[in-house]
Every structure is written in C-alpha cells, then in structure tokens.
Design a protein around this motif. Structure first.
Motif, PDB file in Angstrom:
ATOM      1  N   THR A   2       0.848  -1.319  -0.032  1.00 17.88           N
ATOM      2  CA  THR A   2       0.031   0.017   0.149  1.00 17.88           C
ATOM      3  C   THR A   2       0.938   1.320  -0.140  1.00 17.88           C
ATOM      4  O   THR A   2       1.778   1.312   0.811  1.00 17.88           O
ATOM      5  CB  THR A   2      -0.882  -0.125   1.224  1.00 17.88           C
ATOM      6  N   GLU A   3       0.652   2.413  -0.831  1.00 15.77           N
ATOM      7  CA  GLU A   3       1.514   3.466  -1.159  1.00 15.77           C
ATOM      8  C   GLU A   3       1.195   4.317   0.408  1.00 15.77           C
ATOM      9  O   GLU A   3       0.110   4.553   0.865  1.00 15.77           O
ATOM     10  CB  GLU A   3       0.892   4.362  -2.044  1.00 15.77           C
ATOM     11  N   ARG A   4       2.250   4.720   0.904  1.00 17.78           N
ATOM     12  CA  ARG A   4       1.979   5.522   2.029  1.00 17.78           C
ATOM     13  C   ARG A   4       3.118   6.906   2.063  1.00 17.78           C
ATOM     14  O   ARG A   4       4.024   6.414   1.434  1.00 17.78           O
ATOM     15  CB  ARG A   4       2.439   4.692   3.290  1.00 17.78           C
ATOM     16  N   SER A   5       2.837   7.908   2.699  1.00 18.06           N
ATOM     17  CA  SER A   5       3.509   9.154   2.638  1.00 18.06           C
ATOM     18  C   SER A   5       4.007   9.446   3.977  1.00 18.06           C
ATOM     19  O   SER A   5       4.979  10.461   3.887  1.00 18.06           O
ATOM     20  CB  SER A   5       2.696  10.158   1.933  1.00 18.06           C
ATOM     21  N   LYS A   6       3.722   9.026   4.754  1.00 20.42           N
ATOM     22  CA  LYS A   6       4.257   9.390   6.446  1.00 20.42           C
ATOM     23  C   LYS A   6       5.648   9.003   6.295  1.00 20.42           C
ATOM     24  O   LYS A   6       6.282   7.959   5.946  1.00 20.42           O
ATOM     25  CB  LYS A   6       3.487   8.664   7.384  1.00 20.42           C
ATOM     26  N   ASP A   7       6.416   9.857   7.017  1.00 24.03           N
ATOM     27  CA  ASP A   7       7.922   9.527   7.405  1.00 24.03           C
ATOM     28  C   ASP A   7       7.786   8.531   8.494  1.00 24.03           C
ATOM     29  O   ASP A   7       7.119   8.607   9.357  1.00 24.03           O
ATOM     30  CB  ASP A   7       8.670  10.840   7.855  1.00 24.03           C
ATOM     31  N   LEU A  37       6.711 -11.460   4.587  1.00 24.06           N
ATOM     32  CA  LEU A  37       7.615 -10.914   5.545  1.00 24.06           C
ATOM     33  C   LEU A  37       8.887 -10.255   4.956  1.00 24.06           C
ATOM     34  O   LEU A  37       9.185  -8.925   5.484  1.00 24.06           O
ATOM     35  CB  LEU A  37       8.161 -11.753   6.490  1.00 24.06           C
ATOM     36  N   VAL A  38       9.656 -10.883   4.062  1.00 22.83           N
ATOM     37  CA  VAL A  38      10.631 -10.283   3.545  1.00 22.83           C
ATOM     38  C   VAL A  38      10.187  -9.269   2.628  1.00 22.83           C
ATOM     39  O   VAL A  38      11.002  -7.996   2.563  1.00 22.83           O
ATOM     40  CB  VAL A  38      11.243 -11.187   2.463  1.00 22.83           C
ATOM     41  N   ASP A  39       9.047  -9.159   1.868  1.00 22.27           N
ATOM     42  CA  ASP A  39       8.442  -8.019   1.114  1.00 22.27           C
ATOM     43  C   ASP A  39       8.289  -6.720   1.940  1.00 22.27           C
ATOM     44  O   ASP A  39       8.649  -5.653   1.479  1.00 22.27           O
ATOM     45  CB  ASP A  39       7.187  -8.320   0.343  1.00 22.27           C
ATOM     46  N   GLN A  40       7.961  -6.880   3.078  1.00 19.97           N
ATOM     47  CA  GLN A  40       7.679  -5.866   4.063  1.00 19.97           C
ATOM     48  C   GLN A  40       8.982  -5.150   4.593  1.00 19.97           C
ATOM     49  O   GLN A  40       9.197  -4.063   4.814  1.00 19.97           O
ATOM     50  CB  GLN A  40       6.874  -6.344   5.416  1.00 19.97           C
ATOM     51  N   ILE A  41       9.891  -6.202   4.982  1.00 17.85           N
ATOM     52  CA  ILE A  41      11.262  -5.868   5.520  1.00 17.85           C
ATOM     53  C   ILE A  41      12.026  -4.937   4.276  1.00 17.85           C
ATOM     54  O   ILE A  41      12.737  -3.844   4.719  1.00 17.85           O
ATOM     55  CB  ILE A  41      12.035  -6.958   5.938  1.00 17.85           C
ATOM     56  N   ALA A  42      11.671  -5.440   3.110  1.00 20.03           N
ATOM     57  CA  ALA A  42      12.375  -4.592   2.078  1.00 20.03           C
ATOM     58  C   ALA A  42      11.543  -3.137   1.868  1.00 20.03           C
ATOM     59  O   ALA A  42      12.445  -2.345   1.598  1.00 20.03           O
ATOM     60  CB  ALA A  42      12.333  -5.314   0.875  1.00 20.03           C
ATOM     61  N   GLU A  43      10.530  -3.119   2.249  1.00 20.93           N
ATOM     62  CA  GLU A  43       9.792  -1.706   2.219  1.00 20.93           C
ATOM     63  C   GLU A  43      10.415  -0.702   3.314  1.00 20.93           C
ATOM     64  O   GLU A  43      10.444   0.201   3.081  1.00 20.93           O
ATOM     65  CB  GLU A  43       8.181  -2.183   2.478  1.00 20.93           C
ATOM     66  N   LEU A 247       4.039  -4.558   9.116  1.00 14.82           N
ATOM     67  CA  LEU A 247       5.517  -3.542   9.556  1.00 14.82           C
ATOM     68  C   LEU A 247       5.503  -2.095   8.879  1.00 14.82           C
ATOM     69  O   LEU A 247       5.698  -1.476   9.735  1.00 14.82           O
ATOM     70  CB  LEU A 247       6.541  -4.333   9.059  1.00 14.82           C
ATOM     71  N   PRO A 248       5.301  -1.790   7.735  1.00 16.23           N
ATOM     72  CA  PRO A 248       5.027  -0.503   6.980  1.00 16.23           C
ATOM     73  C   PRO A 248       3.999   0.375   7.788  1.00 16.23           C
ATOM     74  O   PRO A 248       4.188   1.539   8.247  1.00 16.23           O
ATOM     75  CB  PRO A 248       4.799  -0.586   5.742  1.00 16.23           C
TER      76      PRO A 248
END
Length: 365
Positions: A2-7, A37-43, A247-248
């Motif tokens: 999902t696209e997110r813009s928050k720092d 899980l790996v996809d999220q860590i990469a994010e 995670l993101p």
C-alpha cells in the motif's frame, strides 16, 4: 504494498517473527508468509530503516527435510532438526531478499554471548557493521548447543536482548494474534488493547498462560519481554504477523497491535546491565529507605553503604551484583565499585563511597 507518504517513526528496529507466523498448521514452512515478511522488510529498508530480523522456523524447516521418530530424545530431536533446518531457512531468506537486491547474514547466539561483556561488544560491533553495509542480519538461537541453562525462554527473549544491544528504537514482535486482548482470544467481544504502560501492573490480569503450537513461548512471555524492553526505552509492539503490510503500518504510525510505551533516557550500558540475568557472584540486601530512594523517579541516586543491610557472596570490583529488598526480592542489578570485603566492612555506614554508582545501576519498576 500500500502506498504511504508518512515519514517513519523509527530509524532502527528489531523484528521478531514467531513459529506460528512462519509455519503452516502442520508445522512445515509457509513460503507465502515468509515471502510476505521479506517484502515488508524490504519496504522498511526502502524507507531508510535499519532492520534486524530475529526469526524462528529452523525446526520447522528441518521437519520438512528429515522427519524424525517421535521417540527420539526431545533435546536431541530439536538439535538435529534445527541444525539441518537452519541451512534451509537461511537459503530461503537469501533468495527472497535477493529478489529485492538485498543481502542477509546469519547470526546464531546463545545466552552466554550476552553475559560476557567482551562477547557482547563483539556481537554488537558485528551487528553495527552489517547494518552500516545495508545487510539484513537474520538472528536465531544456536539450538545445536543451547540446552538447559544456555537456552533463551524463546526468541522473544533473544529479540529483546538484541534490541537493547544495538539501541534499537523499536521492537516489533509478530505473532499469530492481533495484540494483547482485553478478554479471552476465543471470545468475539475481546478487543485489542492499543497501548500499555509497562509500569502499571493492572495490565497483567489480561494475560492468560498459553503456548503456541510449535514454539516455546506464549503471550505471557511476550508480555514480559515487551514490558522489559519498554522499561529500558524501546517502543515495543505485539502485532499479527499474518496481517498484510503490518510492519510498514507500525513504523508509519498506524494502529497495529499493542504498543508498550517506552521509558525515556536509558543508556546503552544500563540496558546491558538490565538484561544481564546471569547467576551473580554477589548480592546485597538493602533497607526500605534505600529501596524508596533508588526507585524514586525524581532523584538520581547511587547505592550507598548506609542503606545496605547485608552483603552475600564473593565478588570483585567490576562484577555485576543483584540488589535485593527487605523481602529478598530482586529489584535491580549493578556493577560493584569495590569488592565484597570492603562492601561488608562498609555496611550501614555513612559517608562511604557508593557500592554501585548511578551510571552503572539498573532498578526495575
């Protein structure tokens, strides 16, 4: 994703993922869950966050490769399955991280590595070097040699130790539940408690003793580890590892799971002392007045001989000692500034040098 813009809220996090997140109901590895899980860590890495992954799953990986007879000695069975499975698990992580242009590294640890200050600093330097080079460390207990007193309670404990070691800003414990619930997990009316003050004992009543199907821990262990990490200044979350983009979401401030609110201003040295629960070479029992002074949030207080009632054991300058209250309950740890003989000669006396200086003292609470 999902696209997110928050720092992101944090620059460095430790992610612990449990067996029930990485495996199917039959105990074998769930490749879809691991890939996610790996996809999220990469994010997280894309957001500029340093990540250490503490991962269970080696025994599950070994079980899929070499089914053993149930009659096999329980400890030996775990040793064999984990030693075979760890190779398989790391190869899976290597391939999935490589798909994102990332390298991962294996780090195996025992409790002894955290008790010895030299080993501790060597491991810390390794972690910092890996993070500097944008490598994702994948940490697991060294089950081949970790037996009896060398074993962690489970990987939740290991994750807390690693988070304290590298001064991580956040520890995220991923489980198969949405967080700490205000009622039994099987009741539809139960809701996730969004935030917990670990210094407030009222929350403990919501924890029911339980264990995961294939792991060693349960929510009681997670609650204890999360509370301890928060008390040494690490924002700690318990969240559902099977939820998409959890995670993101957490690092960008979305409501995911239960947050244990961190205490501020705990030094790295105090974090090491707080987590060093090895058998002490000595103990001191203090009176009620000394306990009150040490626990006071408004005072910077060292442990003075005037507040000590008894010195037990033999210790040298530089050893970690346990601090007991009048009920002989452990309330803290500290590094002795002189040996047991001098400590005994100073018991109850005013105007003597502090046995434990504030900078080398950790009091629970």
């Amino acid at each position: 994703m999902t696209e997110r813009s928050k720092d992101p809220l944090y620059n460095c996090v430790v992610v612990k993922v449990g067996t029930n997140v990485l495996t199917r109901p039959d105990g074998l590895l769930d490749m879809t869950s691991i890939s996610g899980l790996v996809d999220q860590i990469a994010e997280l890495k894309r957001l500029g966050i340093s990540v250490i992954l503490v991962s269970s799953g080696a025994v599950g990986a070994g079980r899929s490769l070499l089914p053993l007879k149930e009659q096999t000695n329980k400890v030996v069975r775990r040793q064999v399955l984990s030693s075979i499975g760890q190779v398989r698990l790391m190869e899976i992580y290597r391939q999935f991280f490589l798909n994102h242009g990332l390298f991962c590294a294996q780090v195996l640890a025992t409790k002894e590595d955290f008790r010895d200050r030299r080993h501790y600093l060597n491991m810390k330097n390794c972690f910092l070097a890996l993070l500097r080079d944008q490598v994702v460390p994948v940490v697991n207990e060294n089950d081949v040699i970790s037996v009896t007193e060398l074993m962690f309670t489970d990987n939740d404990e290991l994750a807390g130790l690693v988070a304290a070691m590298i001064n991580a800003e956040a520890l995220i414990i991923l489980s198969s539940v949405d967080g700490v619930l205000d009622g039994p997990p099987d009741e539809a009316a139960s809701r996730v408690i969004p935030e917990i003050d670990p210094a407030d004992p009222k929350w403990e009543k919501f924890i029911l003793p339980s264990r995961s199907s294939f792991g060693r821990g349960g929510m009681h262990t997670k609650f204890r580890i999360a509370g301890k990490a928060a008390k040494v200044g690490i924002a700690t979350y318990i969240a559902n590892g099977r939820r998409a983009d959890v995670l993101p979401g957490i690092v960008q401030g979305e409501n995911s799971g239960t947050l244990f609110r961190p205490k501020e201003g705990v030094s790295g040295f105090k974090k090491w002392i707080a987590y060093n629960e090895s058998t002490p070479k000595g103990k001191v029992r203090i009176n009620a007045g000394a306990e009150e002074a040490l626990r006071s949030p408004d005072r910077v207080t060292s442990l003075l001989p005037v507040g000590i009632e008894a010195v037990m054991g033999t210790f040298e300058k530089g050893d970690i000692i346990h601090i007991l209250n009048e009920k002989e309950e452990i309330i803290g740890w500290g590094i002795a500034q002189y040996d047991y003989e001098k400590a005994r000669s100073n018991v109850g006396k005013k105007g003597k040098k502090a046995l434990v200086h504030y900078d080398y003292l950790y009091i629970e609470g």
